[in-house]
Design an enzyme around this catalytic site. Structure first.
Site, PDB file in Angstrom:
ATOM      1  N   GLU A  87       2.358   7.554   2.708  1.00 42.84           N
ATOM      2  CA  GLU A  87       1.690   8.337   3.642  1.00 42.84           C
ATOM      3  C   GLU A  87       2.133   8.854   4.759  1.00 42.84           C
ATOM      4  O   GLU A  87       1.771   9.500   5.639  1.00 42.84           O
ATOM      5  CB  GLU A  87       0.351   7.465   3.858  1.00 42.84           C
ATOM      6  CG  GLU A  87      -0.556   7.255   2.752  1.00 42.84           C
ATOM      7  CD  GLU A  87      -1.644   6.326   3.123  1.00 42.84           C
ATOM      8  OE1 GLU A  87      -2.927   6.555   2.476  1.00 42.84           O
ATOM      9  OE2 GLU A  87      -1.578   5.512   4.000  1.00 42.84           O
ATOM     10  N   GLU A 121      12.841   0.815   7.263  1.00 44.12           N
ATOM     11  CA  GLU A 121      11.625  -0.166   6.532  1.00 44.12           C
ATOM     12  C   GLU A 121      11.772  -0.331   5.013  1.00 44.12           C
ATOM     13  O   GLU A 121      11.626  -1.284   4.719  1.00 44.12           O
ATOM     14  CB  GLU A 121      10.230   0.649   6.767  1.00 44.12           C
ATOM     15  CG  GLU A 121       9.229  -0.072   6.262  1.00 44.12           C
ATOM     16  CD  GLU A 121       7.866   0.920   6.192  1.00 44.12           C
ATOM     17  OE1 GLU A 121       6.591   0.253   6.372  1.00 44.12           O
ATOM     18  OE2 GLU A 121       7.867   2.108   6.372  1.00 44.12           O
ATOM     19  N   ASP A 179       0.795  -1.236   0.006  1.00 45.09           N
ATOM     20  CA  ASP A 179      -0.103  -0.020  -0.256  1.00 45.09           C
ATOM     21  C   ASP A 179       0.926   1.246  -0.024  1.00 45.09           C
ATOM     22  O   ASP A 179       1.625   1.521   1.146  1.00 45.09           O
ATOM     23  CB  ASP A 179      -1.045   0.019   1.351  1.00 45.09           C
ATOM     24  CG  ASP A 179      -0.251  -0.508   2.541  1.00 45.09           C
ATOM     25  OD1 ASP A 179       0.678  -1.158   2.514  1.00 45.09           O
ATOM     26  OD2 ASP A 179      -0.909  -0.064   3.597  1.00 45.09           O
TER      27      ASP A 179
END
Length: 522
Positions: free
Chosen positions: A498, A483, A295
């Site tokens: 985001e 990450e 996502d």
């Protein structure tokens, strides 16, 4: 005594399950909307992770009365009535010169003890210790955890692996599936189903009896993904099941809700303003994109560029169906070990049929690559992603045949995805985090594993060396493991998405230790 304590904890958890399943948007109504839309916190996930100091009902009642006053301060109200979650990123900054020692020490910082139920908290309590990814991710995540477990295996921490598998079995038995993460606002969706691979990993460390032990949980997870499949006619779909024109059942990502995601409420509302159609369908597709773990990515976008064109639920994803093939094999093994040979054969046949369907619908003959299939348009996608390597990790078929396909796929990866720091997620630069120029630890590992298993070991070694060197260089510059990484220009940070880049980081740590054991000298 220890067993008694665990039983009492499980009973305690069962009594609060009903109260714990309401997500923050339901509990706090207008307060939730006002906080998220007014951006009281920079990160929308912060408020949904807050813990109320009193009952949600009393806080909401007081808010309704006070917000009418001219001098009302929304942020101050939140700070007075909620415990704001702390994101201890500074704890993860380099303490050791050696990256491997740093990773091993990080496991203790990322460890969480069994949870105590708290009224109004979005956290779904777990009965055993577990490892979180880090940064804003303060809870366990489903597919992340498999890659974290790879590192735990290299660190010889079988106990923690067993604890985490037991936690996932608990989630399956309690909620009927493994949620995206152990939060109420994640309950409407799952993530890529790696549970069978976790059971495989634990069986390697212990005995094959593990398959029998977790068979009930494996079956319940399968039922979740296959719900409604038996009633479908060719061309129909229900939740995560799709019946193809030839009668084969395949699967898609989905979400049972069609509203903005609570943790990204404002972002979804903003995306909705660009969408001219049925917004509930847009929101479901955004949520399904979150279930995919990617996502967001051009992989799911109709125009390949803009998020409001997302159509996740229209695709038969190659990674999902490969993982469900593995789940079918895991159930078959569990049935065999429990003396249910006929059922074992039945699930083996289901797995065999799924391979045939994957080859039929997801092998792109023009590209020589496994891709997603759009069952609505009846066209195969031309988007190249490392998800197309999953069959080479998981399929149990003649190695000569898989090696032949792997040679073709290796040409595509070397020509399109391979960069200075590892493999790209896609070749498209869209501003989404699961696109260029970013690379991610789980996709590096699956690509390396698939090529290693199917005869392309030099390429697997090359990707490993590039990725490990990038991880090490960034660690030496910043003292952090991230990450995601920029694999195109290794001097720059990864971007998109985001939220800002997060460090910690569970799956990066796990994959680094595993790849070190596979390829690099100790």
């Amino acid at each position: 005594m220890k067993i008694l304590v665990q039983v009492l904890l499980l009973l305690s958890l069962s009594h609060v399950i009903q109260a714990q399943t309401a997500s923050p948007d339901k509990l706090f109504g207008d307060l939730f909307k006002d906080v998220q839309l007014n951006k009281v916190f920079e990160d929308g996930k912060t408020f949904v992770d807050c813990i109320p100091k009193r009952s949600p009902e009393s806080i909401l009642q007081e808010y309704t009365q006070l917000k009418k006053k001219k001098d009302f301060n929304l942020k101050k109200f939140v700070e007075e009535h909620f415990i704001i979650p702390h994101t201890p990123q500074l704890n993860y900054i380099q303490q050791e010169k050696d990256i491997t020692k740093h990773i091993i020490n990080l496991f203790s910082l990322l460890r969480r003890e069994p949870d105590n139920p708290t009224e109004g908290s979005s956290l779904l309590p777990l009965p055993h210790p577990y490892i979180v990814p880090g940064g804003r991710f303060r809870e366990i995540y489903y597919w992340d955890s498999y890659f974290t477990m790879l590192g735990l295996k290299e660190n010889k921490d079988t106990t923690m692996i067993r604890n985490m598998v037991d936690n996932f079995a608990y989630l399956i038995n309690t909620y009927g599936h493994i949620p995206n993460g152990n939060r109420t606002y994640y309950l409407s969706r799952s993530q890529p189903p790696f549970f069978a691979l976790m059971v495989d990993l634990l069986a390697e460390l212990q005995t094959d009896s593990i398959y029998a032990r977790y068979l009930p949980a494996l079956e319940k997870e399968y039922d979740f993904w296959m719900d409604g499949a038996t009633k479908l006619k060719p061309g129909q779909s229900f939740r995560r099941a799709v019946k193809m024109p030839d009668g084969n059942i395949m699967n898609r990502y989905w979400d049972d809700q069609s509203t903005p995601r609570p943790e990204s409420y404002r972002e979804d509302i903003e995306t909705g303003k660009k969408f001219k159609g049925n917004k509930s369908m847009l929101y479901r597709n955004l949520r399904a994109g979150a279930e995919s773990g990617m996502d967001f990515s051009s992989r799911w976008l109709a125009d390949g560029k803009n998020l409001h064109t997302i159509q996740t639920v229209n695709y038969i994803p190659i990674d999902l169906n490969s993982l469900l093939y593995k789940l079918e094999l895991g159930i078959s093994r569990g049935k065999q070990l429990t003396g249910k040979d006929s059922l074992s054969i039945e699930f083996r046949k289901k797995a065999d049929r799924r391979i045939i369907a994957i080859d039929k619908y997801c092998w792109n003959k023009q590209l020589d690559y496994y891709c997603d299939y759009n069952f609505v348009t009846k066209k195969i996608s031309n988007t190249i992603t490392p998800a197309g390597i999953y069959p080479f990790c998981l399929f149990n078929r003649k190695l000569d045949y898989m090696s032949l396909l792997a040679r073709k796929v290796a040409v595509v990866v070397k020509g399109q995805l391979l960069k200075d720091g590892g493999v790209l997620t896609t070749v498209n630069t869209t501003g989404q985090q699961w696109d260029a120029p970013n690379g991610w630890a789980p996709l590096q590992y699956m690509t390396i594993w698939g090529f290693h298993r199917c005869g392309q070991r030099e390429l697997a070694r090359e990707i490993t060396q590039k990725w490990q060197q990038l991880n090490t260089d960034v660690y030496q510059r910043t003292g952090k493991l991230m990450e995601k990484y920029n694999v195109t220009d290794t001097r720059l940070e990864a971007g998109g998405g985001e939220y800002p880049g997060q460090d910690g980081f569970g799956w990066t740590n796990g994959v680094f230790l595993r790849l070190t054991a596979m390829y690099l000298p100790k």
